[in-house]
Design an enzyme around this catalytic site. Structure first.
Site, PDB file in Angstrom:
ATOM      1  N   CYS A  70       0.854  -1.186   0.000  1.00 20.33           N
ATOM      2  CA  CYS A  70       0.000   0.000   0.000  1.00 20.33           C
ATOM      3  C   CYS A  70       0.889   1.235   0.000  1.00 20.33           C
ATOM      4  O   CYS A  70       1.758   1.371   0.871  1.00 20.33           O
ATOM      5  CB  CYS A  70      -0.904  -0.006   1.234  1.00 20.33           C
ATOM      6  SG  CYS A  70      -1.875   1.490   1.484  1.00 20.33           S
ATOM      7  N   CYS A 177      -1.155   3.953  -6.859  1.00 18.54           N
ATOM      8  CA  CYS A 177      -1.931   3.245  -5.841  1.00 18.54           C
ATOM      9  C   CYS A 177      -1.971   1.793  -6.274  1.00 18.54           C
ATOM     10  O   CYS A 177      -2.226   1.498  -7.454  1.00 18.54           O
ATOM     11  CB  CYS A 177      -3.337   3.822  -5.723  1.00 18.54           C
ATOM     12  SG  CYS A 177      -4.462   2.856  -4.681  1.00 18.54           S
TER      13      CYS A 177
END
Length: 261
Positions: A70, A177
């Protein structure tokens, strides 16, 4: 060999699939946080606390390395995770692939969450690694959430909106992302301009998986015969792979290649 990966949700699938392809024999521990997701709107301290709990749940299973799958958690929690878990457990963060994207020389767009777009962190990466190449930061409103829930119409709408914000001269897009890597083909189709060269996309999954192996002093053995197991933790509790994961090839790869327990 056992490798753990952590994220609030299924954004870790891209790196997980990359690890599986490089080392199909590795046992995998996937530590998600459905009770606390999404992490993006949380304060840095709150996010760090959630990430630490998810990391420690994974660490309890005795992995040899932990991948933070992440970007947002890497930004805010990586120093704390490393201080708590290293040197016994190597922790590998995920950073947008701005440097290799800029090496291509063409105008670059960075697709990222609204919270990351324009942040000092991302601006610092651009300053350090873009090497003078023009860079446009593109906020992708709702895209990570749509991918997380495998909401196909919402994915199409969010990708189309971000494509409208992407300059026509852009030749390279950085997927800032990890969720976005799961819909890379749809992003490429949306941004491609008639008469222009094919768009180049840069994700982080392959580099992160390779770095985990380097930290462990291991080599890739993609033809290893025996597939490793997959253990899924949901806010610390053993559970199934989220149903939305099976909407993506990366999730189906895990289901098909090995038992999930």
């Amino acid at each position: 060999m056992k490798i753990a990966l952590m994220d609030s949700g299924i954004g870790l699938l891209a790196a997980t699939a990359a690890v599986r392809r490089l080392r199909p024999d590795a046992d995998l521990v996937l530590s998600l946080d459905p009770d606390g997701m999404p992490w993006g709107p949380r304060t840095p301290q709150d996010l760090t606390d959630r990430a630490l709990a998810v990391a420690e749940a994974a660490a309890a299973h005795g992995p040899d390395a932990l991948i933070v799958g992440c970007n947002t958690a890497t930004v805010h929690a990586l120093p704390t995770l490393r201080a708590r878990l290293e040197p016994g457990l190597p922790v590998i963060g995920t950073v947008p692939a701005i440097k290799p994207a800029a090496a291509g020389g063409g105008p670059v767009a960075i697709w990222a969450t609204p919270a990351t777009t324009g942040s000092p962190y991302q601006r610092g990466l651009i300053e350090d690694f873009a090497d003078g190449v023009p860079v446009t930061e593109v906020p992708c409103w709702g895209l990570a959430e749509a991918v997380e829930h495998a909401d196909q119409s919402a994915i199409d709408a969010a990708v189309a909106a971000a494509a409208e914000l992407t300059p026509r001269e852009v030749t390279t897009v950085v997927l800032g992302c990890t969720h976005y890597e799961l819909v890379a083909d749809r992003i490429r189709t949306a941004v491609r301009r008639p008469g222009h060269p094919p768009l180049v996309l840069h994700g982080s999954a392959g580099a992160v998986a390779a770095q985990a192996l380097r930290r462990l002093g291991e080599s890739a053995t993609p033809l290893a015969a025996a597939p490793g197991s997959v253990t899924v933790l949901l806010s610390g509790r053993p559970g199934p792979l989220p149903a939305a994961a099976l909407a993506y090839p990366e999730g189906r790869l895990l289901q098909a290649a090995s038992p999930v327990r």
